[in-house]
Design an enzyme around this catalytic site. Structure first.
Site, short mmCIF file in Angstrom:
data_model
loop_
_atom_site.label_atom_id
_atom_site.label_comp_id
_atom_site.label_asym_id
_atom_site.label_seq_id
_atom_site.Cartn_x
_atom_site.Cartn_y
_atom_site.Cartn_z
N SER A 8 0.85 -1.19 0.00
CA SER A 8 0.00 0.00 0.00
C SER A 8 0.88 1.24 0.00
O SER A 8 1.66 1.46 0.93
CB SER A 8 -0.91 0.01 1.23
N HIS A 33 -1.32 -1.19 -4.27
CA HIS A 33 -2.59 -0.77 -3.66
C HIS A 33 -2.55 0.74 -3.38
O HIS A 33 -1.63 1.22 -2.74
CB HIS A 33 -2.77 -1.57 -2.36
N ASP A 35 -4.54 3.94 -1.79
CA ASP A 35 -5.61 4.32 -0.88
C ASP A 35 -6.08 5.75 -1.13
O ASP A 35 -5.37 6.71 -0.83
CB ASP A 35 -5.12 4.19 0.56
N MET A 37 -8.62 8.65 -0.22
CA MET A 37 -9.48 9.07 0.90
C MET A 37 -9.93 10.51 0.69
O MET A 37 -9.14 11.36 0.26
CB MET A 37 -8.72 8.96 2.21
N HIS A 66 -8.27 1.85 -4.10
CA HIS A 66 -9.20 1.54 -3.01
C HIS A 66 -9.89 2.85 -2.65
O HIS A 66 -9.29 3.70 -1.98
CB HIS A 66 -8.40 0.95 -1.83
N MET A 68 -11.95 5.08 -0.72
CA MET A 68 -12.61 5.34 0.56
C MET A 68 -13.21 6.73 0.47
O MET A 68 -12.76 7.69 1.11
CB MET A 68 -11.59 5.21 1.71
N MET A 137 -11.71 -5.16 5.26
CA MET A 137 -10.86 -4.28 6.08
C MET A 137 -10.61 -4.95 7.42
O MET A 137 -11.55 -5.40 8.08
CB MET A 137 -11.54 -2.93 6.31
N ASP A 175 -6.84 -5.93 4.45
CA ASP A 175 -6.19 -4.62 4.42
C ASP A 175 -6.22 -3.99 5.81
O ASP A 175 -7.29 -3.69 6.33
CB ASP A 175 -6.97 -3.75 3.41
C1 DX5 Z 1 -6.24 2.01 5.58
C2 DX5 Z 1 -5.84 1.62 4.17
C3 DX5 Z 1 -4.79 0.59 4.13
C4 DX5 Z 1 -3.52 0.97 4.80
C5 DX5 Z 1 -2.89 -0.27 5.34
O1 DX5 Z 1 -7.40 2.77 5.56
O2 DX5 Z 1 -6.95 1.14 3.44
O3 DX5 Z 1 -4.52 0.16 2.80
O4 DX5 Z 1 -2.60 1.65 3.99
O5 DX5 Z 1 -1.77 0.10 6.05
P1 DX5 Z 1 -1.06 -0.84 7.10
O6 DX5 Z 1 -0.60 -2.04 6.37
O7 DX5 Z 1 0.06 0.04 7.55
O8 DX5 Z 1 -2.05 -1.15 8.18
ZN ZN Z 2 -6.49 0.18 1.43
#
Ligand code: DX5
Ligand code: ZN
Length: 219
Positions: A8, A33, A35, A37, A66, A68, A137, A175
């Site tokens: 990620s 991956h 993220d 947000m 991903h 969010m 998650m 994740d």
């Molecule tokens: C959290 C993200 C994850 C995050 C995971 O909201 O969706 O992808 O980056 O990070 P680690 O592996 O550090 O928990």
């Molecule tokens: Zn993620």
């Protein structure tokens, strides 16, 4: 079967993304991956299509966004145009997701659906025949580096049982808080894609961690 490893990018050094991506790609990562947000669906803001467009020419890895974000349907074209190969939406953000998932596929991308730790598996059951990935998650979404929530394990097991019973062809990705200690537990529960941010980019040798995660045995 070894699990697929999806670093990620959230935990990478944003001042040298190209270098960090090269290191995990050469280190054996299976996909990347990303993220996204929006500060509304989750209490954090990260990046959007411009960043994906910038990194696209520098990697051959499959890019998985991903999302969010609230109302992901508004942004599907932008993410696909930027170079995302797979778009994962949150079931909580889209009450009736079938049309959105169909739109992702029409745009030529793979579709996935994700659920937060407290969201039951039943809420995504209707989508399983049409997605490539179910992302479970294992922390509350919003931040990297959080501790794995073990109460999500039964949901992973239930998802594996359901998917195998129906013969659906999709990945179960996990994740949040995935590292060398938690990987064997999620693999035993039935996950086959490990998304890891901190465990990979937080280490001096990301390639070594990727190798170890790939070889993690169910426990
Ligand atoms: C959290 C993200 C994850 C995050 C995971 O909201 O969706 O992808 O980056 O990070 P680690 O592996 O550090 O928990
Ligand atoms: Zn993620």
């Amino acid at each position: 079967m070894n699990p697929l490893i999806a670093p990620s990018l959230l935990s990478a050094d944003f001042s040298c993304l190209r270098e960090d991506i090269r290191r995990v790609e050469e280190g054996g990562a299976d996909l990347l991956h990303l993220d996204v947000m929006d500060g509304c669906f989750v209490p954090n803001i990260t990046f959007g299509p411009p960043l994906i467009r910038s990194i696209r020419p520098h990697t051959r890895l499959l890019l998985e966004a991903h999302l969010m974000i609230n109302d992901p349907a508004k942004f599907l074209e932008a993410f696909v145009a930027a170079g995302a190969d797979r778009i994962i939406i949150h079931a909580e953000a889209v009450p009736q997701a079938l049309a959105v998932l169909a739109k992702i596929r029409e745009l030529g991308a793979q579709a996935g659906v994700s659920i937060k730790p407290k969201t039951p598996l039943a809420s995504v059951e209707p989508y399983l025949p049409v997605v490539q990935t179910l992302l479970i998650m294992t922390v509350e979404p919003g931040f990297g580096g959080q501790a794995f929530l073990p109460e999500t394990l039964p949901k992973i097991e239930a998802a594996r049982a359901l998917i195998d019973r129906h013969g659906y062809q999709l990945d179960i990705a996990v994740d949040g808080g995935i590292n060398l200690e938690t990987a064997p537990r999620v693999i035993a529960a039935g996950a086959n894609v490990l998304i890891a941010g901190n465990a990979v980019f937080g280490q001096p040798d990301p390639a070594a961690v990727i190798r170890q995660l790939k070889n993690a045995k169910p426990a």
